[in-house]
Design a protein around this motif. Sequence first.
Motif, PDB file in Angstrom:
ATOM      1  N   ILE A 133       0.839  -1.210   0.000  1.00 61.29           N
ATOM      2  CA  ILE A 133       0.000   0.000   0.000  1.00 61.29           C
ATOM      3  C   ILE A 133       0.870   1.255   0.000  1.00 61.29           C
ATOM      4  CG2 ILE A 133      -1.613   1.348   1.410  1.00 61.29           C
ATOM      5  CD1 ILE A 133      -2.912  -1.358   2.180  1.00 61.29           C
ATOM      6  N   SER A 134       1.989   1.211   0.708  1.00 60.10           N
ATOM      7  CA  SER A 134       2.868   2.385   0.735  1.00 60.10           C
ATOM      8  C   SER A 134       3.452   2.669  -0.642  1.00 60.10           C
ATOM      9  CB  SER A 134       3.975   2.214   1.780  1.00 60.10           C
ATOM     10  OG  SER A 134       4.936   1.272   1.361  1.00 60.10           O
ATOM     11  N   PHE A 135       3.635   1.653  -1.460  1.00 66.20           N
ATOM     12  CA  PHE A 135       4.089   1.868  -2.837  1.00 66.20           C
ATOM     13  C   PHE A 135       2.953   2.376  -3.733  1.00 66.20           C
ATOM     14  CE2 PHE A 135       7.710  -0.819  -1.664  1.00 66.20           C
ATOM     15  CZ  PHE A 135       8.740  -0.129  -2.270  1.00 66.20           C
ATOM     16  N   CYS A 136       1.717   2.061  -3.379  1.00 71.60           N
ATOM     17  CA  CYS A 136       0.569   2.528  -4.171  1.00 71.60           C
ATOM     18  C   CYS A 136       0.464   4.049  -4.164  1.00 71.60           C
ATOM     19  CB  CYS A 136      -0.725   1.903  -3.657  1.00 71.60           C
ATOM     20  SG  CYS A 136      -0.850   0.143  -4.020  1.00 71.60           S
ATOM     21  N   SER A 137       0.860   4.685  -3.064  1.00 68.56           N
ATOM     22  CA  SER A 137       0.826   6.149  -3.028  1.00 68.56           C
ATOM     23  C   SER A 137       1.793   6.734  -4.052  1.00 68.56           C
ATOM     24  CB  SER A 137       1.153   6.665  -1.627  1.00 68.56           C
ATOM     25  OG  SER A 137       2.466   6.306  -1.256  1.00 68.56           O
ATOM     26  N   LEU A 138       2.905   6.053  -4.275  1.00 68.64           N
ATOM     27  CA  LEU A 138       3.854   6.501  -5.307  1.00 68.64           C
ATOM     28  C   LEU A 138       3.239   6.426  -6.697  1.00 68.64           C
ATOM     29  CD1 LEU A 138       6.977   4.591  -4.037  1.00 68.64           C
ATOM     30  CD2 LEU A 138       6.773   7.059  -4.206  1.00 68.64           C
ATOM     31  N   ILE A 139       2.604   5.313  -6.969  1.00 67.09           N
ATOM     32  CA  ILE A 139       1.983   5.126  -8.274  1.00 67.09           C
ATOM     33  C   ILE A 139       0.889   6.162  -8.489  1.00 67.09           C
ATOM     34  CG2 ILE A 139       0.606   3.521  -9.657  1.00 67.09           C
ATOM     35  CD1 ILE A 139       2.173   1.254  -8.178  1.00 67.09           C
ATOM     36  N   GLY A 140       0.068   6.371  -7.458  1.00 72.79           N
ATOM     37  CA  GLY A 140      -1.013   7.356  -7.552  1.00 72.79           C
ATOM     38  C   GLY A 140      -0.487   8.760  -7.805  1.00 72.79           C
ATOM     39  N   ALA A 141       0.539   9.162  -7.061  1.00 69.60           N
ATOM     40  CA  ALA A 141       1.095  10.510  -7.232  1.00 69.60           C
ATOM     41  C   ALA A 141       1.719  10.680  -8.612  1.00 69.60           C
ATOM     42  CB  ALA A 141       2.129  10.790  -6.147  1.00 69.60           C
ATOM     43  N   PHE A 142       2.403   9.654  -9.083  1.00 70.65           N
ATOM     44  CA  PHE A 142       2.996   9.748 -10.412  1.00 70.65           C
ATOM     45  C   PHE A 142       1.922   9.867 -11.485  1.00 70.65           C
ATOM     46  CE2 PHE A 142       4.419   7.841 -14.377  1.00 70.65           C
ATOM     47  CZ  PHE A 142       5.501   8.653 -14.667  1.00 70.65           C
ATOM     48  N   LEU A 143       0.884   9.041 -11.389  1.00 69.78           N
ATOM     49  CA  LEU A 143      -0.188   9.077 -12.385  1.00 69.78           C
ATOM     50  C   LEU A 143      -0.919  10.417 -12.372  1.00 69.78           C
ATOM     51  CD1 LEU A 143      -1.667   5.472 -12.096  1.00 69.78           C
ATOM     52  CD2 LEU A 143      -0.239   6.420 -13.927  1.00 69.78           C
ATOM     53  N   ILE A 144      -1.159  10.960 -11.186  1.00 68.10           N
ATOM     54  CA  ILE A 144      -1.817  12.264 -11.074  1.00 68.10           C
ATOM     55  C   ILE A 144      -0.995  13.333 -11.786  1.00 68.10           C
ATOM     56  CG2 ILE A 144      -2.288  14.137  -9.434  1.00 68.10           C
ATOM     57  CD1 ILE A 144      -3.349  11.965  -7.519  1.00 68.10           C
ATOM     58  N   ASN A 145       0.293  13.374 -11.513  1.00 64.99           N
ATOM     59  CA  ASN A 145       1.135  14.407 -12.105  1.00 64.99           C
ATOM     60  C   ASN A 145       1.353  14.184 -13.594  1.00 64.99           C
ATOM     61  OD1 ASN A 145       2.282  16.489 -10.118  1.00 64.99           O
ATOM     62  ND2 ASN A 145       2.170  14.583  -8.985  1.00 64.99           N
ATOM     63  N   PHE A 146       1.439  12.945 -14.021  1.00 63.84           N
ATOM     64  CA  PHE A 146       1.569  12.664 -15.447  1.00 63.84           C
ATOM     65  C   PHE A 146       0.301  13.086 -16.181  1.00 63.84           C
ATOM     66  CE2 PHE A 146       1.345   9.955 -19.203  1.00 63.84           C
ATOM     67  CZ  PHE A 146       2.570  10.234 -19.784  1.00 63.84           C
ATOM     68  N   PHE A 147      -0.860  12.790 -15.613  1.00 67.56           N
ATOM     69  CA  PHE A 147      -2.132  13.194 -16.216  1.00 67.56           C
ATOM     70  C   PHE A 147      -2.230  14.713 -16.299  1.00 67.56           C
ATOM     71  CE2 PHE A 147      -6.510  14.640 -15.343  1.00 67.56           C
ATOM     72  CZ  PHE A 147      -7.103  14.255 -16.528  1.00 67.56           C
ATOM     73  N   THR A 148      -1.883  15.394 -15.220  1.00 70.72           N
ATOM     74  CA  THR A 148      -1.954  16.854 -15.194  1.00 70.72           C
ATOM     75  C   THR A 148      -1.017  17.458 -16.237  1.00 70.72           C
ATOM     76  OG1 THR A 148      -2.457  16.763 -12.836  1.00 70.72           O
ATOM     77  CG2 THR A 148      -1.764  18.874 -13.691  1.00 70.72           C
ATOM     78  N   ALA A 149       0.194  16.932 -16.334  1.00 71.68           N
ATOM     79  CA  ALA A 149       1.156  17.447 -17.306  1.00 71.68           C
ATOM     80  C   ALA A 149       0.679  17.200 -18.735  1.00 71.68           C
ATOM     81  CB  ALA A 149       2.523  16.803 -17.091  1.00 71.68           C
ATOM     82  N   SER A 150       0.126  16.028 -18.995  1.00 77.61           N
ATOM     83  CA  SER A 150      -0.312  15.741 -20.363  1.00 77.61           C
ATOM     84  C   SER A 150      -1.522  16.594 -20.741  1.00 77.61           C
ATOM     85  CB  SER A 150      -0.621  14.252 -20.540  1.00 77.61           C
ATOM     86  OG  SER A 150      -1.718  13.869 -19.758  1.00 77.61           O
ATOM     87  N   LYS A 151      -2.420  16.835 -19.794  1.00 80.33           N
ATOM     88  CA  LYS A 151      -3.584  17.672 -20.070  1.00 80.33           C
ATOM     89  C   LYS A 151      -3.139  19.125 -20.329  1.00 80.33           C
ATOM     90  CE  LYS A 151      -8.149  17.458 -19.936  1.00 80.33           C
ATOM     91  NZ  LYS A 151      -8.919  16.757 -20.919  1.00 80.33           N
ATOM     92  N   ALA A 152      -2.217  19.629 -19.509  1.00 79.63           N
ATOM     93  CA  ALA A 152      -1.709  20.992 -19.706  1.00 79.63           C
ATOM     94  C   ALA A 152      -0.996  21.108 -21.053  1.00 79.63           C
ATOM     95  CB  ALA A 152      -0.771  21.383 -18.569  1.00 79.63           C
ATOM     96  N   SER A 153      -0.233  20.095 -21.419  1.00 80.40           N
ATOM     97  CA  SER A 153       0.452  20.102 -22.714  1.00 80.40           C
ATOM     98  C   SER A 153      -0.553  20.075 -23.864  1.00 80.40           C
ATOM     99  CB  SER A 153       1.390  18.907 -22.837  1.00 80.40           C
ATOM    100  OG  SER A 153       2.431  19.007 -21.910  1.00 80.40           O
ATOM    101  N   HIS A 154      -1.621  19.332 -23.688  1.00 82.91           N
ATOM    102  CA  HIS A 154      -2.665  19.262 -24.710  1.00 82.91           C
ATOM    103  C   HIS A 154      -3.289  20.644 -24.936  1.00 82.91           C
ATOM    104  CE1 HIS A 154      -6.167  17.862 -26.933  1.00 82.91           C
ATOM    105  NE2 HIS A 154      -6.941  18.470 -26.049  1.00 82.91           N
TER     106      HIS A 154
END
Length: 170
Positions: A133-154
């Motif tokens: 579960i402690s590693f899941c927070s890493l995955i979640g944070a990475f996905l959130i920031n990747f999504f935000t960056a890709s949307k802003a780039s779009h």
Amino acid sequence: MAVMWGDFQAVVQLSAGLNVAILSFVDISLPAIKERRRVFAKARQELDIHRKNPHKRTKNDQESHAEAVGLVDRQLFDLWRETSAFESVEDSLMKSTGVLGFLGAVLSVGLLWYSALHYSEPISFMAECLTVISFCSLIGAFLINFFTASKASHYAKRCNQLREHMRTRL
């Protein structure tokens, strides 16, 4: 054969270190967000320059030019409205990264401390699940920031397309 806390401690240390590093994940999306805002400001400036075009001398040229500028202005406004609706989502996603980082860091540092106290004892299934579960927070944070960056780039790409349209057609 049971896995001992001492054998598993390196995994817990990795989780603790990475969860503390989550706070720098914001650096993934911040450049794209800043670029989007810069591109929109430039598009607005360029549209104002095109609106005041002194090269249109005849009444018909001025009217057709004003109509073309108005069309681009509406397109830019619609795009701005779409991005401003996303900005509130963007802000909450950024806060979520911090929350995930904090919760993951607390969990993994707690597990690290517990593993140091119980170094030679066998690890329970529950402790293994908490580490996952402690590693899941890493995955979640990475996905959130990747999504935000890709949307802003779009959005920045769409705005740059409008700017290119202004340069070639106005």
